[in-house]
Design a protein around this motif. Sequence first.
Motif, PDB file in Angstrom:
ATOM      1  N   TYR A  86       0.831  -1.211   0.000  1.00 22.88           N
ATOM      2  CA  TYR A  86       0.000   0.000   0.000  1.00 22.88           C
ATOM      3  C   TYR A  86       0.863   1.259   0.000  1.00 22.88           C
ATOM      4  O   TYR A  86       0.713   2.103   0.887  1.00 22.88           O
ATOM      5  N   PRO A  87       1.762   1.427  -0.965  1.00 19.84           N
ATOM      6  CA  PRO A  87       2.530   2.673  -1.032  1.00 19.84           C
ATOM      7  C   PRO A  87       1.601   3.849  -1.288  1.00 19.84           C
ATOM      8  O   PRO A  87       0.500   3.683  -1.844  1.00 19.84           O
ATOM      9  N   LEU A  88       2.024   5.034  -0.898  1.00 19.39           N
ATOM     10  CA  LEU A  88       1.150   6.194  -0.952  1.00 19.39           C
ATOM     11  C   LEU A  88       0.630   6.469  -2.354  1.00 19.39           C
ATOM     12  O   LEU A  88      -0.574   6.710  -2.537  1.00 19.39           O
ATOM     13  N   ASP A  89       1.504   6.438  -3.349  1.00 18.73           N
ATOM     14  CA  ASP A  89       1.050   6.775  -4.699  1.00 18.73           C
ATOM     15  C   ASP A  89      -0.003   5.799  -5.206  1.00 18.73           C
ATOM     16  O   ASP A  89      -1.006   6.209  -5.811  1.00 18.73           O
ATOM     17  N   SER A  90       0.176   4.504  -4.936  1.00 18.15           N
ATOM     18  CA  SER A  90      -0.803   3.510  -5.382  1.00 18.15           C
ATOM     19  C   SER A  90      -2.107   3.616  -4.601  1.00 18.15           C
ATOM     20  O   SER A  90      -3.200   3.487  -5.175  1.00 18.15           O
ATOM     21  N   ALA A  91      -1.990   3.843  -3.290  1.00 15.94           N
ATOM     22  CA  ALA A  91      -3.200   3.973  -2.474  1.00 15.94           C
ATOM     23  C   ALA A  91      -4.016   5.188  -2.892  1.00 15.94           C
ATOM     24  O   ALA A  91      -5.254   5.140  -2.944  1.00 15.94           O
ATOM     25  N   LEU A  92      -3.327   6.290  -3.203  1.00 14.45           N
ATOM     26  CA  LEU A  92      -4.031   7.473  -3.709  1.00 14.45           C
ATOM     27  C   LEU A  92      -4.699   7.179  -5.044  1.00 14.45           C
ATOM     28  O   LEU A  92      -5.849   7.579  -5.284  1.00 14.45           O
ATOM     29  N   ALA A  93      -3.997   6.478  -5.928  1.00 19.39           N
ATOM     30  CA  ALA A  93      -4.551   6.163  -7.247  1.00 19.39           C
ATOM     31  C   ALA A  93      -5.820   5.324  -7.112  1.00 19.39           C
ATOM     32  O   ALA A  93      -6.802   5.529  -7.856  1.00 19.39           O
ATOM     33  N   ASP A  94      -5.835   4.382  -6.169  1.00 17.95           N
ATOM     34  CA  ASP A  94      -7.029   3.563  -5.953  1.00 17.95           C
ATOM     35  C   ASP A  94      -8.216   4.409  -5.524  1.00 17.95           C
ATOM     36  O   ASP A  94      -9.373   4.035  -5.747  1.00 17.95           O
ATOM     37  N   ALA A  95      -7.933   5.551  -4.894  1.00 16.88           N
ATOM     38  CA  ALA A  95      -9.002   6.451  -4.449  1.00 16.88           C
ATOM     39  C   ALA A  95      -9.322   7.523  -5.490  1.00 16.88           C
ATOM     40  O   ALA A  95     -10.189   8.374  -5.259  1.00 16.88           O
ATOM     41  N   GLY A  96      -8.609   7.489  -6.625  1.00 10.11           N
ATOM     42  CA  GLY A  96      -8.895   8.442  -7.696  1.00 10.11           C
ATOM     43  C   GLY A  96      -8.041   9.691  -7.675  1.00 10.11           C
ATOM     44  O   GLY A  96      -8.373  10.680  -8.330  1.00 10.11           O
ATOM     45  N   TYR A  97      -6.919   9.657  -6.960  1.00  8.71           N
ATOM     46  CA  TYR A  97      -6.057  10.824  -6.864  1.00  8.71           C
ATOM     47  C   TYR A  97      -4.627  10.446  -7.252  1.00  8.71           C
ATOM     48  O   TYR A  97      -4.231   9.278  -7.203  1.00  8.71           O
ATOM     49  N   ALA A  98      -3.855  11.448  -7.633  1.00  8.82           N
ATOM     50  CA  ALA A  98      -2.427  11.290  -7.879  1.00  8.82           C
ATOM     51  C   ALA A  98      -1.662  12.161  -6.896  1.00  8.82           C
ATOM     52  O   ALA A  98      -2.222  13.090  -6.299  1.00  8.82           O
ATOM     53  N   ILE A  99      -0.373  11.862  -6.745  1.00 12.21           N
ATOM     54  CA  ILE A  99       0.457  12.698  -5.875  1.00 12.21           C
ATOM     55  C   ILE A  99       0.363  14.162  -6.295  1.00 12.21           C
ATOM     56  O   ILE A  99       0.271  15.070  -5.450  1.00 12.21           O
ATOM     57  N   ASP A 100       0.360  14.407  -7.592  1.00  6.83           N
ATOM     58  CA  ASP A 100       0.323  15.785  -8.097  1.00  6.83           C
ATOM     59  C   ASP A 100      -0.991  16.488  -7.800  1.00  6.83           C
ATOM     60  O   ASP A 100      -1.075  17.716  -7.908  1.00  6.83           O
ATOM     61  N   ASP A 101      -2.026  15.724  -7.440  1.00 11.03           N
ATOM     62  CA  ASP A 101      -3.315  16.341  -7.100  1.00 11.03           C
ATOM     63  C   ASP A 101      -3.300  16.941  -5.699  1.00 11.03           C
ATOM     64  O   ASP A 101      -4.181  17.750  -5.363  1.00 11.03           O
ATOM     65  N   VAL A 102      -2.347  16.555  -4.887  1.00  9.03           N
ATOM     66  CA  VAL A 102      -2.294  17.012  -3.500  1.00  9.03           C
ATOM     67  C   VAL A 102      -1.747  18.436  -3.458  1.00  9.03           C
ATOM     68  O   VAL A 102      -0.628  18.702  -3.889  1.00  9.03           O
ATOM     69  N   ASP A 103      -2.557  19.339  -2.918  1.00 14.40           N
ATOM     70  CA  ASP A 103      -2.159  20.753  -2.813  1.00 14.40           C
ATOM     71  C   ASP A 103      -1.521  21.083  -1.470  1.00 14.40           C
ATOM     72  O   ASP A 103      -0.804  22.091  -1.361  1.00 14.40           O
ATOM     73  N   ALA A 104      -1.778  20.275  -0.461  1.00 14.94           N
ATOM     74  CA  ALA A 104      -1.226  20.535   0.867  1.00 14.94           C
ATOM     75  C   ALA A 104      -1.255  19.245   1.671  1.00 14.94           C
ATOM     76  O   ALA A 104      -2.140  18.401   1.477  1.00 14.94           O
ATOM     77  N   VAL A 105      -0.281  19.091   2.558  1.00 20.17           N
ATOM     78  CA  VAL A 105      -0.214  17.940   3.454  1.00 20.17           C
ATOM     79  C   VAL A 105      -0.254  18.443   4.887  1.00 20.17           C
ATOM     80  O   VAL A 105       0.462  19.389   5.243  1.00 20.17           O
ATOM     81  N   VAL A 106      -1.088  17.820   5.704  1.00 21.12           N
ATOM     82  CA  VAL A 106      -1.108  18.103   7.136  1.00 21.12           C
ATOM     83  C   VAL A 106      -0.567  16.874   7.854  1.00 21.12           C
ATOM     84  O   VAL A 106      -1.101  15.770   7.702  1.00 21.12           O
ATOM     85  N   CYS A 107       0.508  17.046   8.604  1.00 25.25           N
ATOM     86  CA  CYS A 107       1.118  15.960   9.372  1.00 25.25           C
ATOM     87  C   CYS A 107       0.559  15.984  10.786  1.00 25.25           C
ATOM     88  O   CYS A 107       0.828  16.926  11.534  1.00 25.25           O
ATOM     89  N   SER A 108      -0.190  14.958  11.149  1.00 30.23           N
ATOM     90  CA  SER A 108      -0.637  14.898  12.544  1.00 30.23           C
ATOM     91  C   SER A 108       0.581  14.823  13.457  1.00 30.23           C
ATOM     92  O   SER A 108       0.655  15.500  14.476  1.00 30.23           O
ATOM     93  N   HIS A 109       1.555  13.987  13.080  1.00 24.35           N
ATOM     94  CA  HIS A 109       2.862  13.925  13.739  1.00 24.35           C
ATOM     95  C   HIS A 109       3.801  13.166  12.813  1.00 24.35           C
ATOM     96  O   HIS A 109       3.402  12.773  11.709  1.00 24.35           O
ATOM     97  N   LEU A 110       5.041  12.974  13.225  1.00 21.00           N
ATOM     98  CA  LEU A 110       6.064  12.480  12.309  1.00 21.00           C
ATOM     99  C   LEU A 110       6.590  11.101  12.675  1.00 21.00           C
ATOM    100  O   LEU A 110       7.699  10.720  12.277  1.00 21.00           O
ATOM    101  N   HIS A 111       5.800  10.313  13.375  1.00 18.67           N
ATOM    102  CA  HIS A 111       6.190   8.936  13.655  1.00 18.67           C
ATOM    103  C   HIS A 111       6.227   8.123  12.362  1.00 18.67           C
ATOM    104  O   HIS A 111       5.648   8.515  11.344  1.00 18.67           O
ATOM    105  N   VAL A 112       6.892   6.964  12.434  1.00 23.79           N
ATOM    106  CA  VAL A 112       7.192   6.199  11.221  1.00 23.79           C
ATOM    107  C   VAL A 112       5.961   5.768  10.430  1.00 23.79           C
ATOM    108  O   VAL A 112       6.030   5.614   9.202  1.00 23.79           O
TER     109      VAL A 112
END
Length: 267
Positions: A86-112
Motif C-alpha cells: 500500500y505505497p502512498l502513490d498507489s493507495a491514492l490512485a485507488d481512491a482516484g487521486y495522484a500525488i500531483d493532485d495534493v495541494d497541501a499535506v497536514v502531518c498529525s505527527h512524524l512517527h514512522v
Amino acid sequence: VDATIQGIHRGTIHSDVNFHLEAERVATVDEPSPTAERIATPVYNLVIDHPEATILWDTGSHPDAGDGHWPDATYQAFEHRDAAEYPLDSALADAGYAIDDVDAVVCSHLHVDHAGGLRHFDGTDTPIYVHEEELQFAYYSACTPGGDGGGYVRADFDHDLDWRIVHRDRTTRFEDVELYRLPGHSPGLLGMLVHLDDHGSLLFGSDVAELEANYEHERPLGAGLLRDRQAWQESIQLLKELERRHDAEVIYGHDPDQHQRVLDGWD
C-alpha cells in the motif's frame, strides 16, 4: 464547508496490545504468566477535497518499513508486514487521486507510520503543515546522541520540503478546518476538526486515542506510546470538550472496529 473526506487504507500493523492499552495483559496471582496478545491496527490517510485545496492528512508508512527503513527494534515491536502493498502513490490512485493532485499535506505527527510518504513531496512546493514542537522533537529524537529514536526515522522527514510551521495550539489554515495541538503521544501532535455542510463536525484525534477505549474509557496508551501522561490526559479532555461543543463525530488513530467507517468516508 462543502467538502468531502475519503479514507485511504495503508496496511496493518501487528503489535502487543500493551502498547495501545496500559497494562492490558499483566501478571496476577491467578495468572502469573499471561499469554502475550498481539492486535492488528490499521493505518490510514485522508484526502480532503476542499474548495481551497486537496488536502492529504498524513502519509503513512514507508513501503520498505520491513526491509531496513525502520530500525529493527521498531519493526520487531510494530510489524508492518504489508507496508509495501500500500505505497502512498498507489493507495491514492485507488481512491482516484495522484500525488500531483495534493495541494497541501497536514502531518498529525512524524512517527514512522505517519511520515513515511513525505518523500513524494521532496523538492516540490507542496506546503507541509507540522507543529514546531513536533518537527523540533523529531529531529532531536532521530538525529542527536541524546535522542532515543522515539518512533522517528530521519529519512522519513529530512527532505527538501516546503514546511509550513504551526506555532500555536490552535489554528485555522483552511475554511472550517481547525488544527489543535494535542501533546502526550508526541509533543506536537495535531488533531483536526472539520465542519462539513452535509455531515456536521468530524474530530480526528490521531494517536492521542488510537483505540476507542483510550477515548471513551480514558484508558492510557501503553508506556511505549505515552510520552507525557499529564499532557495526554489534558488532550483527551480537550477532545471531549470539542466533541461536546460541536456535537462532533470522533475518529480514532488506529481503531480496527472504526476502520471501515473511515474508508467509507464522508461524501
